[in-house]
Design a protein around this motif. Structure first.
Motif, PDB file in Angstrom:
ATOM      1  N   ILE A  49     -20.397  20.908 -14.020  1.00  0.00           N
ATOM      2  CA  ILE A  49     -20.428  22.630 -14.219  1.00  0.00           C
ATOM      3  C   ILE A  49     -20.056  23.318 -13.143  1.00  0.00           C
ATOM      4  O   ILE A  49     -19.313  24.471 -13.453  1.00  0.00           O
ATOM      5  CB  ILE A  49     -22.522  22.869 -14.456  1.00  0.00           C
ATOM      6  N   ALA A  50     -20.670  23.200 -11.806  1.00  0.00           N
ATOM      7  CA  ALA A  50     -20.232  23.783 -10.816  1.00  0.00           C
ATOM      8  C   ALA A  50     -18.289  24.258 -10.760  1.00  0.00           C
ATOM      9  O   ALA A  50     -17.828  24.662  -9.831  1.00  0.00           O
ATOM     10  CB  ALA A  50     -20.245  23.128  -9.452  1.00  0.00           C
ATOM     11  N   MET A  51     -18.135  22.267 -11.293  1.00  0.00           N
ATOM     12  CA  MET A  51     -16.371  22.812 -11.626  1.00  0.00           C
ATOM     13  C   MET A  51     -15.826  23.544 -12.335  1.00  0.00           C
ATOM     14  O   MET A  51     -14.147  23.479 -13.017  1.00  0.00           O
ATOM     15  CB  MET A  51     -15.970  21.291 -11.238  1.00  0.00           C
ATOM     16  N   GLU A  52     -16.968  23.852 -13.134  1.00  0.00           N
ATOM     17  CA  GLU A  52     -16.653  25.021 -14.970  1.00  0.00           C
ATOM     18  C   GLU A  52     -16.264  23.481 -15.657  1.00  0.00           C
ATOM     19  O   GLU A  52     -14.830  24.187 -16.512  1.00  0.00           O
ATOM     20  CB  GLU A  52     -15.305  26.198 -14.616  1.00  0.00           C
ATOM     21  N   HIS A  53     -16.420  22.565 -15.951  1.00  0.00           N
ATOM     22  CA  HIS A  53     -16.398  21.926 -16.827  1.00  0.00           C
ATOM     23  C   HIS A  53     -17.130  22.292 -18.501  1.00  0.00           C
ATOM     24  O   HIS A  53     -18.886  23.150 -17.377  1.00  0.00           O
ATOM     25  CB  HIS A  53     -16.393  20.580 -16.340  1.00  0.00           C
ATOM     26  N   ILE A  54     -17.142  21.836 -19.150  1.00  0.00           N
ATOM     27  CA  ILE A  54     -18.130  21.719 -20.820  1.00  0.00           C
ATOM     28  C   ILE A  54     -19.380  20.957 -20.726  1.00  0.00           C
ATOM     29  O   ILE A  54     -18.407  20.137 -21.100  1.00  0.00           O
ATOM     30  CB  ILE A  54     -17.547  22.863 -21.582  1.00  0.00           C
ATOM     31  N   VAL A  55     -20.677  20.727 -19.919  1.00  0.00           N
ATOM     32  CA  VAL A  55     -21.046  19.112 -20.037  1.00  0.00           C
ATOM     33  C   VAL A  55     -22.257  19.657 -21.206  1.00  0.00           C
ATOM     34  O   VAL A  55     -22.822  20.578 -21.076  1.00  0.00           O
ATOM     35  CB  VAL A  55     -21.402  19.238 -18.499  1.00  0.00           C
ATOM     36  N   ASP A  56     -22.683  18.442 -22.145  1.00  0.00           N
ATOM     37  CA  ASP A  56     -23.342  18.316 -22.854  1.00  0.00           C
ATOM     38  C   ASP A  56     -24.137  17.355 -22.357  1.00  0.00           C
ATOM     39  O   ASP A  56     -23.740  16.299 -21.934  1.00  0.00           O
ATOM     40  CB  ASP A  56     -22.653  18.200 -23.993  1.00  0.00           C
ATOM     41  N   ILE A  57     -25.744  17.394 -22.307  1.00  0.00           N
ATOM     42  CA  ILE A  57     -26.295  15.776 -22.545  1.00  0.00           C
ATOM     43  C   ILE A  57     -27.171  15.854 -23.431  1.00  0.00           C
ATOM     44  O   ILE A  57     -27.509  16.188 -24.314  1.00  0.00           O
ATOM     45  CB  ILE A  57     -27.413  16.523 -20.879  1.00  0.00           C
ATOM     46  N   VAL A  58     -26.750  14.149 -23.550  1.00  0.00           N
ATOM     47  CA  VAL A  58     -27.616  13.160 -24.551  1.00  0.00           C
ATOM     48  C   VAL A  58     -28.845  12.586 -24.473  1.00  0.00           C
ATOM     49  O   VAL A  58     -27.831  11.822 -23.740  1.00  0.00           O
ATOM     50  CB  VAL A  58     -26.231  13.215 -25.934  1.00  0.00           C
ATOM     51  N   GLU A  90     -25.606  18.349  -2.266  1.00  0.00           N
ATOM     52  CA  GLU A  90     -26.961  19.824  -2.093  1.00  0.00           C
ATOM     53  C   GLU A  90     -26.704  20.907  -2.615  1.00  0.00           C
ATOM     54  O   GLU A  90     -27.419  22.116  -1.753  1.00  0.00           O
ATOM     55  CB  GLU A  90     -27.158  19.760  -0.775  1.00  0.00           C
ATOM     56  N   SER A  91     -25.113  21.540  -2.478  1.00  0.00           N
ATOM     57  CA  SER A  91     -24.932  22.236  -2.236  1.00  0.00           C
ATOM     58  C   SER A  91     -24.623  23.562  -3.819  1.00  0.00           C
ATOM     59  O   SER A  91     -24.442  24.202  -3.635  1.00  0.00           O
ATOM     60  CB  SER A  91     -23.154  22.373  -2.279  1.00  0.00           C
ATOM     61  N   VAL A  92     -25.158  22.240  -4.486  1.00  0.00           N
ATOM     62  CA  VAL A  92     -24.855  23.131  -6.666  1.00  0.00           C
ATOM     63  C   VAL A  92     -26.690  22.809  -6.720  1.00  0.00           C
ATOM     64  O   VAL A  92     -27.453  22.101  -6.217  1.00  0.00           O
ATOM     65  CB  VAL A  92     -24.739  22.207  -7.432  1.00  0.00           C
ATOM     66  N   SER A  93     -27.216  24.181  -7.521  1.00  0.00           N
ATOM     67  CA  SER A  93     -27.774  24.227  -8.040  1.00  0.00           C
ATOM     68  C   SER A  93     -28.719  23.493  -9.818  1.00  0.00           C
ATOM     69  O   SER A  93     -27.219  23.055 -10.392  1.00  0.00           O
ATOM     70  CB  SER A  93     -28.283  25.631  -8.515  1.00  0.00           C
ATOM     71  N   PHE A  94     -29.239  23.042  -9.872  1.00  0.00           N
ATOM     72  CA  PHE A  94     -29.879  22.738 -11.521  1.00  0.00           C
ATOM     73  C   PHE A  94     -30.090  22.852 -12.226  1.00  0.00           C
ATOM     74  O   PHE A  94     -30.313  23.223 -13.178  1.00  0.00           O
ATOM     75  CB  PHE A  94     -30.459  21.130 -10.536  1.00  0.00           C
ATOM     76  N   ILE A  95     -30.755  24.713 -11.790  1.00  0.00           N
ATOM     77  CA  ILE A  95     -30.672  24.930 -12.992  1.00  0.00           C
ATOM     78  C   ILE A  95     -29.783  25.379 -14.668  1.00  0.00           C
ATOM     79  O   ILE A  95     -30.186  25.576 -15.339  1.00  0.00           O
ATOM     80  CB  ILE A  95     -31.098  26.529 -12.875  1.00  0.00           C
TER      81      ILE A  95
END
Length: 273
Positions: A31-40, A140-145
């Motif tokens: 997501i930080a790389m601006e991809h569209i991500v969905d979780i199943v 460590e640099s990215v948010s999980f939110i």
């Protein structure tokens, strides 16, 4: 690109709803790389559902995280089902158990499916995505939110009502023969102090807004007290969030007894903390 990440179904014949660090961590970086991500999550979602099939059909990549060897038979059965829904999708397999397979072992297990790639390290993911390794941000640099926000509150509350994983560290200096996890190396802490605290603040606020007064986690550390000074910082953050929010945040962890004794000598107020 459109990327779907799959948490496999619990391998012992029933669903287990569990907030996974492995899937969340990969999603956060993508997501930080601006991809569209969905979780199943196949403990909640079903491959036959219209929503899941539509996500699969538009996905450029499907990633599956195998956290243990019992996941292997289920994923071998899952891949042909994915191919029926989305025949042209590239499948990426990662996780601790995949990391420990040799290339030959991986080929023996998954080589007959075509366009299934083993992701062991950042370089493998970069090659699969067709990007430079340095364009994938360190964990460590990215948010999980943003990942949790994408899941939606209804899904997140399903997780928060149950014990979930707390991203603390991976790796361990010991090399115990019975342990199948990442070991025999320096422990690597997965979250910066800022992101660790922000993630917790988000989760307790979400819990409170839905009437939950307790959150339970299982730390990812193989030996929680192995690096006492870093653990002290995380314990202080946990204590602060717990006190300020009024939410009873509880964390279970693994530890070697010797590491705990050493930490007790280094952290003066360990018992109270």
């Amino acid at each position: 690109m459109n990327i779907v990440l799959i948490a496999p179904r619990y391998p012992y014949g029933k669903d287990q709803i569990y907030l996974s660090v492995s899937v969340t961590a990969v999603a956060a970086r993508l997501i930080a790389m601006e991809h569209i991500v969905d979780i199943v999550d196949l403990n909640i979602d079903r491959l036959e559902s219209q929503r899941v099939q539509e996500l699969m059909q538009k996905a450029n990549f499907v990633g599956i995280s195998l956290t243990g060897s019992p996941n292997i038979p289920g994923v071998i059965k899952l891949i042909p089902k994915l191919r029926m829904v989305a025949p042209n999708t590239t499948i990426l397999l990662g996780g601790q158990v995949v990391k420990q397979l040799t290339r030959d072992q991986f080929t023996q297990l998954f080589g007959n499916f075509g366009r299934v790639f083993q992701i062991n390290k950042r370089e493998d993911l970069a090659q699969a995505l067709g990007c430079e390794k340095n364009s994938i941000p360190p964990l460590e640099s990215v948010s999980f939110i943003p990942v949790w926000q994408k899941m939606g509150e209804e899904r997140m509350i399903l997780y928060l009502e149950r014990e979930g994983a707390l991203a603390v560290s991976q790796g361990c200096k010991f090399n115990c023969s019975f342990c199948g996890a990442q070991k025999g190396e320096d422990e690597e802490f997965l979250r910066s102090a800022e992101n660790f605290e922000a993630d917790l603040q988000y989760l307790v606020a979400l819990a409170k807004s839905h009437g939950l007064s307790k959150l339970e986690f299982y730390a990812t550390s193989l030996d929680f007290f192995q690096n006492p000074n870093l653990v002290r910082e995380q314990l202080e953050i946990l204590a602060k969030v717990r006190k300020e929010s009024g939410v009873d945040v509880r964390v279970r962890c693994l530890s070697c007894f010797t590491s705990f004794i050493d930490a007790e000598k280094i952290i003066p107020n360990l018992k109270d903390l």
